[in-house]
Design a protein around this motif. Structure first.
Motif, PDB file in Angstrom:
ATOM      1  N   ASN A 105       0.797  -1.275  -0.159  1.00 14.52           N
ATOM      2  CA  ASN A 105      -0.194  -0.083   0.037  1.00 14.52           C
ATOM      3  C   ASN A 105       0.780   1.142  -0.087  1.00 14.52           C
ATOM      4  O   ASN A 105       1.552   1.532   0.973  1.00 14.52           O
ATOM      5  CB  ASN A 105      -0.919   0.045   1.184  1.00 14.52           C
ATOM      6  CG  ASN A 105      -1.875   1.265   1.214  1.00 14.52           C
ATOM      7  OD1 ASN A 105      -1.678   2.141   0.363  1.00 14.52           O
ATOM      8  ND2 ASN A 105      -2.904   1.236   2.345  1.00 14.52           N
ATOM      9  N   GLY A 157     -11.760  -1.104   7.572  1.00 16.14           N
ATOM     10  CA  GLY A 157     -11.372  -1.069   6.250  1.00 16.14           C
ATOM     11  C   GLY A 157     -11.893  -2.225   5.439  1.00 16.14           C
ATOM     12  O   GLY A 157     -12.274  -2.223   4.405  1.00 16.14           O
ATOM     13  N   SER A 158     -11.802  -3.655   6.323  1.00 15.22           N
ATOM     14  CA  SER A 158     -11.970  -4.551   5.694  1.00 15.22           C
ATOM     15  C   SER A 158     -13.636  -5.144   5.546  1.00 15.22           C
ATOM     16  O   SER A 158     -14.115  -5.932   4.835  1.00 15.22           O
ATOM     17  CB  SER A 158     -11.308  -5.914   6.557  1.00 15.22           C
ATOM     18  OG  SER A 158     -10.177  -5.859   6.684  1.00 15.22           O
ATOM     19  N   ALA A 160     -15.803  -3.168   4.271  1.00 17.15           N
ATOM     20  CA  ALA A 160     -16.182  -2.679   3.086  1.00 17.15           C
ATOM     21  C   ALA A 160     -16.336  -3.593   1.912  1.00 17.15           C
ATOM     22  O   ALA A 160     -15.791  -4.462   1.756  1.00 17.15           O
ATOM     23  CB  ALA A 160     -15.550  -1.473   2.520  1.00 17.15           C
ATOM     24  N   LEU A 164     -10.405  -4.962   1.206  1.00 23.16           N
ATOM     25  CA  LEU A 164      -9.293  -3.673   1.613  1.00 23.16           C
ATOM     26  C   LEU A 164      -8.816  -3.289   0.591  1.00 23.16           C
ATOM     27  O   LEU A 164      -7.941  -4.151  -0.146  1.00 23.16           O
ATOM     28  CB  LEU A 164      -8.755  -4.241   2.672  1.00 23.16           C
ATOM     29  CG  LEU A 164      -7.594  -3.192   3.658  1.00 23.16           C
ATOM     30  CD1 LEU A 164      -8.651  -2.579   4.418  1.00 23.16           C
ATOM     31  CD2 LEU A 164      -6.843  -3.861   4.706  1.00 23.16           C
ATOM     32  N   THR A 165      -8.853  -1.909   0.296  1.00 19.80           N
ATOM     33  CA  THR A 165      -7.753  -1.473  -0.904  1.00 19.80           C
ATOM     34  C   THR A 165      -6.948  -0.366  -0.125  1.00 19.80           C
ATOM     35  O   THR A 165      -7.589   0.315   0.880  1.00 19.80           O
ATOM     36  CB  THR A 165      -8.944  -0.928  -1.904  1.00 19.80           C
ATOM     37  OG1 THR A 165      -9.702   0.214  -1.578  1.00 19.80           O
ATOM     38  CG2 THR A 165      -9.920  -1.834  -2.643  1.00 19.80           C
ATOM     39  N   ARG A 168      -9.365   2.899   0.584  1.00 19.57           N
ATOM     40  CA  ARG A 168     -10.378   2.569   1.803  1.00 19.57           C
ATOM     41  C   ARG A 168      -9.680   2.377   3.061  1.00 19.57           C
ATOM     42  O   ARG A 168      -9.906   2.672   4.307  1.00 19.57           O
ATOM     43  CB  ARG A 168     -10.893   1.265   1.522  1.00 19.57           C
ATOM     44  CG  ARG A 168     -12.100   1.316   0.850  1.00 19.57           C
ATOM     45  CD  ARG A 168     -12.837  -0.243   0.167  1.00 19.57           C
ATOM     46  NE  ARG A 168     -13.997   0.118  -0.788  1.00 19.57           N
ATOM     47  CZ  ARG A 168     -14.154  -1.019  -1.596  1.00 19.57           C
ATOM     48  NH1 ARG A 168     -13.526  -2.181  -1.470  1.00 19.57           N
ATOM     49  NH2 ARG A 168     -15.116  -0.816  -2.483  1.00 19.57           N
ATOM     50  N   LEU A 171      -9.007   5.790   4.151  1.00 16.68           N
ATOM     51  CA  LEU A 171     -10.342   6.576   4.716  1.00 16.68           C
ATOM     52  C   LEU A 171     -10.594   6.134   6.071  1.00 16.68           C
ATOM     53  O   LEU A 171     -11.322   6.878   6.973  1.00 16.68           O
ATOM     54  CB  LEU A 171     -11.208   6.226   3.458  1.00 16.68           C
ATOM     55  CG  LEU A 171     -11.287   6.833   2.232  1.00 16.68           C
ATOM     56  CD1 LEU A 171     -12.340   6.477   1.337  1.00 16.68           C
ATOM     57  CD2 LEU A 171     -11.365   8.526   2.514  1.00 16.68           C
ATOM     58  N   ALA A 172     -10.337   4.720   6.344  1.00 14.71           N
ATOM     59  CA  ALA A 172     -10.819   4.005   7.450  1.00 14.71           C
ATOM     60  C   ALA A 172      -9.716   4.716   8.516  1.00 14.71           C
ATOM     61  O   ALA A 172     -10.361   5.183   9.787  1.00 14.71           O
ATOM     62  CB  ALA A 172     -10.635   2.562   7.710  1.00 14.71           C
ATOM     63  N   ARG A 348      -5.561   6.362  -7.354  1.00 17.40           N
ATOM     64  CA  ARG A 348      -7.126   6.230  -7.957  1.00 17.40           C
ATOM     65  C   ARG A 348      -6.979   6.369  -9.452  1.00 17.40           C
ATOM     66  O   ARG A 348      -7.794   5.264 -10.072  1.00 17.40           O
ATOM     67  CB  ARG A 348      -7.503   7.564  -7.760  1.00 17.40           C
ATOM     68  CG  ARG A 348      -9.146   7.580  -7.940  1.00 17.40           C
ATOM     69  CD  ARG A 348      -9.619   8.912  -7.578  1.00 17.40           C
ATOM     70  NE  ARG A 348     -11.098   9.133  -8.015  1.00 17.40           N
ATOM     71  CZ  ARG A 348     -11.960   9.978  -7.650  1.00 17.40           C
ATOM     72  NH1 ARG A 348     -11.534  11.122  -7.151  1.00 17.40           N
ATOM     73  NH2 ARG A 348     -13.379   9.930  -8.091  1.00 17.40           N
TER      74      ARG A 348
END
Length: 351
Positions: A105, A157-158, A160, A164-165, A168, A171-172, A348
């Motif tokens: 990530n 996050g997981s 969503a 998990l990305t 995300r 954001l979390a 993105r």
């Protein structure tokens, strides 16, 4: 998967550690970085509210005279501050490098993924309910808070849809950090510890003492040595978990050990310097660009460059508006926020 990622995985299958590695660049960075760090240390000790000549700095370090005021300033205020900044910078940078390598990530950073906010929330509880708690216990509670923050972020996050990305996860982390920061400020208002917590949130190494460094140093040294010992396995993970398993890596064990190291580094750093973010985001990216994808070089180079960033940022914090100090976290954020927005936009586009 992009063509670049496919080429990395293809190269990793045959020669995973040497692929895109530039040892000559890493050696140059380590050598020049250490020299620049020594120069930065002398500048940092010399300049401040009271400027001190280099010759006096030299005498204070190697021929300390407790009867001289300038020697006292150097030994009791500036040297602990300087060494604390160097240790914190190395800790944040290595923690960020490990997180980015293990999770693949590019946005991973202890500040962005809730570790700093979790540690800060637990420290606020300590200030409120256990005033005067020894620093050793503050570090242990920082580890605990960082671990809770990271666990909550990964869990949220997981949940969503789609799993998990990187975006995300960030954001979390942002949402949880905002929540924990609000709770910390509420505790500060209710228990009237706002000044202590405000100083911590501003971020800085001004109040660092020798006893703090003596407690921090063994933890950070062991964690960085552990990161270096784990660096080859992190290189494999950074190229894909399937590749790592195919090459015989015990990925679950590597991730567990890596997370323990991250919690030690982030917890130690946050307990001293406060909510300073973006060091673990900027430095690993810069290091990978310079030395390649081999974490045997990325981790030591990140430690040196992270120390450089915090030492010179702390020097700038004292020089921007003397005799007042600009918060260290604010100065680093001036670089980190645009860099984060650039990475988020790039991520993105690649999704």
């Amino acid at each position: 998967m992009s063509q670049h990622a496919q080429s990395i995985q293809k190269g990793a299958t045959t020669n995973p550690v040497k692929f895109r590695s530039r040892p000559w660049a890493a050696t140059l960075i380590l050598t020049s970085g250490i020299l620049a760090l020594i120069l930065g240390m002398f500048l940092s000790v010399s300049f401040g509210a009271a400027d001190i000549h280099f010759a006096v700095v030299w005498d204070a370090i190697f021929h300390f005279n407790p009867d001289l005021t300038q020697h006292q300033i150097i030994q009791e205020i500036r040297l602990p501050r300087l060494l604390g900044g160097a240790m914190v910078g190395a800790s944040f940078a290595v923690a960020g490098a490990i997180m980015q390598g293990m999770t693949r990530n590019p946005l991973a950073d202890s500040g962005l993924l809730g570790l700093n906010a979790g540690a800060g929330f637990v420290l606020a509880l300590c200030f409120a309910f256990f005033p005067g708690l020894p620093f050793m216990y503050l570090i242990l509670y920082s580890f605990l808070g960082a671990g809770v923050g990271a666990g909550l972020v990964y869990g949220i996050g997981s949940l969503a849809k789609g799993g998990l990305t990187p975006v995300r996860l960030v954001l979390a982390g942002a949402a949880l950090s905002a929540l924990l920061s609000a709770l910390s400020e509420g505790i500060a208002l209710y228990f009237k510890i706002g000044q202590d917590l405000a100083f911590w949130y501003a971020g800085g190494v001004a109040g660092t003492k020798w006893f703090q460094l003596k407690i921090m140093f063994p933890w950070i040294l062991v964690a960085i040595l552990g990161a270096i010992a784990l660096s080859r396995s992190i290189t494999m993970l950074s190229l894909g978990e399937d590749i790592a398993k195919g090459l015989g890596q015990r990925t679950v064990l590597v991730k567990f050990l890596g997370m323990i190291i991250v919690l030690i580094l982030a917890g130690s750093a946050v307990s001293v310097v406060g909510a300073v973010g973006f060091v673990g985001l900027i430095i690993p990216h810069l290091t990978r660009y310079l030395v390649g994808v081999d974490y045997r070089w990325i981790i030591p180079c990140s430690a040196v460059l992270g120390s450089l960033l915090v030492v010179f940022a702390d020097l700038a914090a004292r020089m921007v508006n003397p005799p007042f100090e600009t918060p260290l976290g604010a100065l680093i954020a001036l670089i980190g926020v645009p860099f984060f927005l650039y990475l988020a936009r790039k991520e993105r586009r690649e999704m």
